[in-house]
Design an enzyme around this catalytic site. Structure first.
Site, PDB file in Angstrom:
ATOM      1  N   GLY A  15      46.184  35.537  49.322  1.00  0.00           N
ATOM      2  CA  GLY A  15      47.165  34.538  48.903  1.00  0.00           C
ATOM      3  C   GLY A  15      46.673  33.560  47.860  1.00  0.00           C
ATOM      4  O   GLY A  15      47.178  32.439  47.767  1.00  0.00           O
ATOM      5  N   LYS A  16      45.708  33.972  47.026  1.00  0.00           N
ATOM      6  CA  LYS A  16      45.188  33.075  45.991  1.00  0.00           C
ATOM      7  C   LYS A  16      46.303  32.573  45.076  1.00  0.00           C
ATOM      8  O   LYS A  16      46.414  31.378  44.804  1.00  0.00           O
ATOM      9  CB  LYS A  16      44.115  33.768  45.150  1.00  0.00           C
ATOM     10  CG  LYS A  16      42.818  34.087  45.853  1.00  0.00           C
ATOM     11  CD  LYS A  16      41.740  34.564  44.904  1.00  0.00           C
ATOM     12  CE  LYS A  16      42.116  35.787  44.100  1.00  0.00           C
ATOM     13  NZ  LYS A  16      42.307  36.991  44.957  1.00  0.00           N
ATOM     14  N   THR A  17      47.113  33.508  44.583  1.00  0.00           N
ATOM     15  CA  THR A  17      48.160  33.126  43.635  1.00  0.00           C
ATOM     16  C   THR A  17      49.261  32.327  44.310  1.00  0.00           C
ATOM     17  O   THR A  17      49.805  31.381  43.722  1.00  0.00           O
ATOM     18  CB  THR A  17      48.754  34.374  42.957  1.00  0.00           C
ATOM     19  OG1 THR A  17      47.690  35.132  42.369  1.00  0.00           O
ATOM     20  CG2 THR A  17      49.748  33.994  41.879  1.00  0.00           C
ATOM     21  N   PHE A  18      49.592  32.678  45.534  1.00  0.00           N
ATOM     22  CA  PHE A  18      50.594  31.926  46.294  1.00  0.00           C
ATOM     23  C   PHE A  18      50.174  30.462  46.414  1.00  0.00           C
ATOM     24  O   PHE A  18      50.946  29.541  46.112  1.00  0.00           O
ATOM     25  CB  PHE A  18      50.767  32.549  47.682  1.00  0.00           C
ATOM     26  CG  PHE A  18      51.587  31.725  48.633  1.00  0.00           C
ATOM     27  CD1 PHE A  18      52.968  31.696  48.536  1.00  0.00           C
ATOM     28  CD2 PHE A  18      50.979  30.979  49.638  1.00  0.00           C
ATOM     29  CE1 PHE A  18      53.733  30.927  49.417  1.00  0.00           C
ATOM     30  CE2 PHE A  18      51.726  30.216  50.517  1.00  0.00           C
ATOM     31  CZ  PHE A  18      53.105  30.190  50.399  1.00  0.00           C
ATOM     32  N   LYS A  38      44.499  32.284  35.148  1.00  0.00           N
ATOM     33  CA  LYS A  38      44.107  33.536  35.806  1.00  0.00           C
ATOM     34  C   LYS A  38      43.450  34.387  34.724  1.00  0.00           C
ATOM     35  O   LYS A  38      44.083  35.228  34.091  1.00  0.00           O
ATOM     36  CB  LYS A  38      45.337  34.220  36.391  1.00  0.00           C
ATOM     37  CG  LYS A  38      45.104  35.616  36.954  1.00  0.00           C
ATOM     38  CD  LYS A  38      44.612  35.576  38.378  1.00  0.00           C
ATOM     39  CE  LYS A  38      44.544  36.992  38.949  1.00  0.00           C
ATOM     40  NZ  LYS A  38      43.971  37.014  40.299  1.00  0.00           N
ATOM     41  N   GLU A 112      41.783  30.729  38.898  1.00  0.00           N
ATOM     42  CA  GLU A 112      41.953  31.747  39.933  1.00  0.00           C
ATOM     43  C   GLU A 112      41.125  32.977  39.600  1.00  0.00           C
ATOM     44  O   GLU A 112      41.251  33.566  38.524  1.00  0.00           O
ATOM     45  CB  GLU A 112      43.420  32.136  40.072  1.00  0.00           C
ATOM     46  CG  GLU A 112      43.644  33.127  41.212  1.00  0.00           C
ATOM     47  CD  GLU A 112      45.071  33.591  41.351  1.00  0.00           C
ATOM     48  OE1 GLU A 112      45.271  34.761  41.724  1.00  0.00           O
ATOM     49  OE2 GLU A 112      45.988  32.787  41.080  1.00  0.00           O
ATOM     50  N   GLY A 113      40.282  33.373  40.541  1.00  0.00           N
ATOM     51  CA  GLY A 113      39.445  34.543  40.359  1.00  0.00           C
ATOM     52  C   GLY A 113      40.206  35.833  40.609  1.00  0.00           C
ATOM     53  O   GLY A 113      41.438  35.877  40.615  1.00  0.00           O
ATOM     54  N   GLY A 115      40.099  39.177  43.354  1.00  0.00           N
ATOM     55  CA  GLY A 115      39.479  39.706  44.564  1.00  0.00           C
ATOM     56  C   GLY A 115      38.569  38.691  45.221  1.00  0.00           C
ATOM     57  O   GLY A 115      38.854  37.488  45.224  1.00  0.00           O
ATOM     58  N   ASN A 173      45.595  30.630  55.151  1.00  0.00           N
ATOM     59  CA  ASN A 173      46.950  30.948  54.727  1.00  0.00           C
ATOM     60  C   ASN A 173      47.566  31.971  55.685  1.00  0.00           C
ATOM     61  O   ASN A 173      47.125  33.120  55.749  1.00  0.00           O
ATOM     62  CB  ASN A 173      46.905  31.514  53.296  1.00  0.00           C
ATOM     63  CG  ASN A 173      48.270  31.882  52.769  1.00  0.00           C
ATOM     64  OD1 ASN A 173      49.244  31.179  52.999  1.00  0.00           O
ATOM     65  ND2 ASN A 173      48.336  32.997  52.055  1.00  0.00           N
TER      66      ASN A 173
END
Length: 221
Positions: A15-18, A38, A112-113, A115, A173
């Site tokens: 859920g990084k992008t969320f 990103k 944001e990385g 993986g 999350n």
């Protein structure tokens, strides 16, 4: 305030992008000169745009995805494999230089990385190496609350500790109605640095659920 925050995860799909898209929207709504980028994305639609990049661009009302993305590869695979499939490669110096130029334009930048920590960007360079090269930079670790998360989380925390990069923020999350967040936090709490700030994001979260994390992000280090 000038702050860089590298958003990574214990594994893919956490859920990084969320989380990042909600945070950047709320930060900008509160008048913070913030941005989210990103730099590397794998998997693209027919227009050559990655859906995570598209979501972050939409959250910031940005029409040109190139403003927050350096490399998008069509193949949904690790970046070293996805790049090689197109006869390309990721240059670590170019990547970190691009990221630093983007962060110069904001007071708080979420990077944001891709993986988790041990994902290869090329045959000699991992996401963890990228984080090291972005220092000084705080680390935000996103954990998807699901079966198997305890093992992935503790391995990630152990590696970050060895690199002297204990996460400043840890976000649990919830990924569905069968939420195991409470079990997860009880299991990993003894292994957390005292300085790590923990946020719990429930399934179907509203903006109010992100506000404590926003407060932590804006606090002086």
């Amino acid at each position: 305030m000038k702050k860089k925050i590298f958003v990574t995860a214990a594994d893919t799909g956490a859920g990084k992008t969320f989380v990042t898209s909600h945070l950047i929207r709320l930060l900008q709504d509160q008048g913070v000169r913030a941005s989210a980028i990103k730099p590397v994305a794998c998997g693209a639609n027919t227009n050559g745009i990655n859906e995570d990049v598209e979501l972050l661009a939409r959250a910031q009302n940005i029409s040109d995805p190139d403003l927050l993305n350096l490399h998008t590869f069509s193949l949904p695979a690790s970046p070293n494999i996805a790049a090689a499939a197109e006869g390309r490669s990721i240059d670590s110096g170019e990547l970190t230089g691009w990221c630093n130029r983007q962060t110069d334009n904001s007071d708080l930048c979420l990077i944001e990385g891709v993986g988790g920590l041990m994902v290869p960007l090329n045959d000699r360079y991992l996401v963890s190496d990228w984080i090291i090269d972005m220092q000084p930079c705080e680390v935000m670790l996103i954990i998807g609350a699901r079966l198997g998360s305890i093992n992935h989380t503790l391995l990630t925390l152990e590696h970050l500790e060895k690199l002297s990069l204990a996460p400043k923020y840890l976000v649990i999350n919830a990924l569905g109605d069968d939420d195991c967040s409470e079990h997860l936090i009880r299991s990993i709490q003894p292994f957390l640095s005292p300085e790590t700030r923990v946020a719990m994001i429930p399934y179907n979260a509203t903006p109010e659920h992100f506000q404590p994390l926003i407060t932590d992000l804006l606090a002086k280090s």
